[in-house]
Design a protein around this motif. Sequence first.
Motif, short mmCIF file in Angstrom:
data_model
loop_
_atom_site.label_atom_id
_atom_site.label_comp_id
_atom_site.label_asym_id
_atom_site.label_seq_id
_atom_site.Cartn_x
_atom_site.Cartn_y
_atom_site.Cartn_z
N PRO A 33 0.81 -1.22 0.00
CA PRO A 33 0.00 0.00 0.00
C PRO A 33 0.85 1.27 0.00
CG PRO A 33 0.12 -0.91 2.21
CD PRO A 33 0.79 -1.91 1.31
N THR A 34 0.34 2.29 -0.67
CA THR A 34 0.91 3.63 -0.66
C THR A 34 -0.25 4.60 -0.54
OG1 THR A 34 2.87 3.10 -1.98
CG2 THR A 34 2.12 5.38 -2.02
N ASN A 35 -0.10 5.61 0.30
CA ASN A 35 -1.18 6.59 0.42
C ASN A 35 -0.66 8.01 0.56
OD1 ASN A 35 -0.76 7.15 3.29
ND2 ASN A 35 -1.74 5.18 3.70
N ILE A 84 -0.12 16.68 2.37
CA ILE A 84 0.49 17.02 3.66
C ILE A 84 1.12 15.81 4.36
CG2 ILE A 84 -0.98 19.02 4.02
CD1 ILE A 84 -2.71 17.31 5.87
N ALA A 85 0.86 14.61 3.89
CA ALA A 85 1.47 13.42 4.49
C ALA A 85 1.46 12.29 3.48
CB ALA A 85 0.73 13.00 5.76
N LYS A 86 2.35 11.33 3.70
CA LYS A 86 2.45 10.18 2.79
C LYS A 86 2.73 8.93 3.60
CE LYS A 86 5.14 8.39 -1.14
NZ LYS A 86 6.26 8.65 -2.10
N ASN A 87 2.13 7.83 3.15
CA ASN A 87 2.36 6.50 3.74
C ASN A 87 2.11 6.48 5.24
OD1 ASN A 87 2.91 5.31 1.30
ND2 ASN A 87 5.12 5.57 1.45
N LEU A 88 0.90 6.89 5.62
CA LEU A 88 0.47 6.80 7.01
C LEU A 88 0.01 5.37 7.26
CD1 LEU A 88 -1.53 10.14 7.10
CD2 LEU A 88 0.65 9.70 8.25
N ARG A 89 0.75 4.64 8.06
CA ARG A 89 0.48 3.23 8.30
C ARG A 89 -0.14 3.02 9.67
NH1 ARG A 89 1.47 2.88 3.57
NH2 ARG A 89 3.21 1.79 2.57
N GLY A 90 -1.05 2.07 9.74
CA GLY A 90 -1.61 1.66 11.01
C GLY A 90 -2.14 2.82 11.83
#
Length: 354
Positions: A324-326, A337-343
């Motif tokens: 996943p990539t977000n 404003i942010a990237k790859n916020l996990r869990g």
Amino acid sequence: MRKIFAILAVAAVAVGCNNHRVVINGDILGVEDGTIYLAEPGRGGAMVDSTEVSSGKFVFNIDAPVAGYYALRTADEVISAVFTEDGTITVSGNVADNSVLATGTPANDAFNQFNADVTAFNQRYAQAADDEQREALREEYYAFIDKAIEGNMDNIFGVILFIEQKGYELSTAEMTEKLNALAEPMKELAVVKEALDKATRKMRTEPKAEGSDFTPTYINIEQPTPDGETVSLKSVVEKKGNKYVLLDFWASWCGPCMGEMPYLKEAYAKYSKKGFEIYGVSFDRNAEAWKGAIKKQNMKWVNVSLLESFNNPAAEEYVVESIPTNFLIDCSNGEIIAKNLRGEELIEKLESLF
């Protein structure tokens, strides 16, 4: 351990240079008389040059701007990797025991030493008695990789090793700085130009770097939902009441993506009524698998897909190389404003924003 340098999977690289001359002298056991080729590396790589081989002996004389990395092969099998840099290269060994090596120039010699050292590391790792020894070997291996890169940034092997090993570790800004600091002949390598182009594209969609004057904003996406309706990212970002949109790249076959679903659902349940929305772009190929995952996971947010896996143009625009990539988008100005916020990171970020 960090992956072994799989150089035969790297795309061919070439650099133009006036009066460039490469001589490859071959004396190989186990090669039948006929034609031997220089080819682009990888399965099915195109043949770019050829010469005749007799009793295992052959010569390439290259007076053209073709310096780079290639596979030396017959029509049926790859024999050896070759870096075609200035100078005289000797290719020798026995095909039967996979001992054929190209030697005599900086990149070829460094590549051979690197592979020998990696083999030794792997043997030591396999023989490690416990987790403590394995962890120590991992740290030693990382230091070895860094030393190999540092000592070879003036040749093609080192530059490719740097891009392969550091591409996922360094920030885009750090990667760009390192590549721009290379000597001019190395900066002309196709693999370097491609890496710089990728870094430039990544910077357009990565959160604003400290000290940077560039503000990254989202790139619009327009793709069909499971019902066949085309829905754009722009329409979701600009929808009245939406404050933040998570652009999420995923697929039903992706285990880590499925592992993120509980957190996405928690975030959506908690904040969707406050102005949080998700725009999910699936890299599925199978429509039933995609729709089945949406139903099974109860994904109530916007879902779209072209069912073309990573061939989805959004993957190119956002430089998505793994999932996943977000990306988290501020709807007030379109800024990423942010990237790859996990869990729990996603929940924590939204808590701070709301």
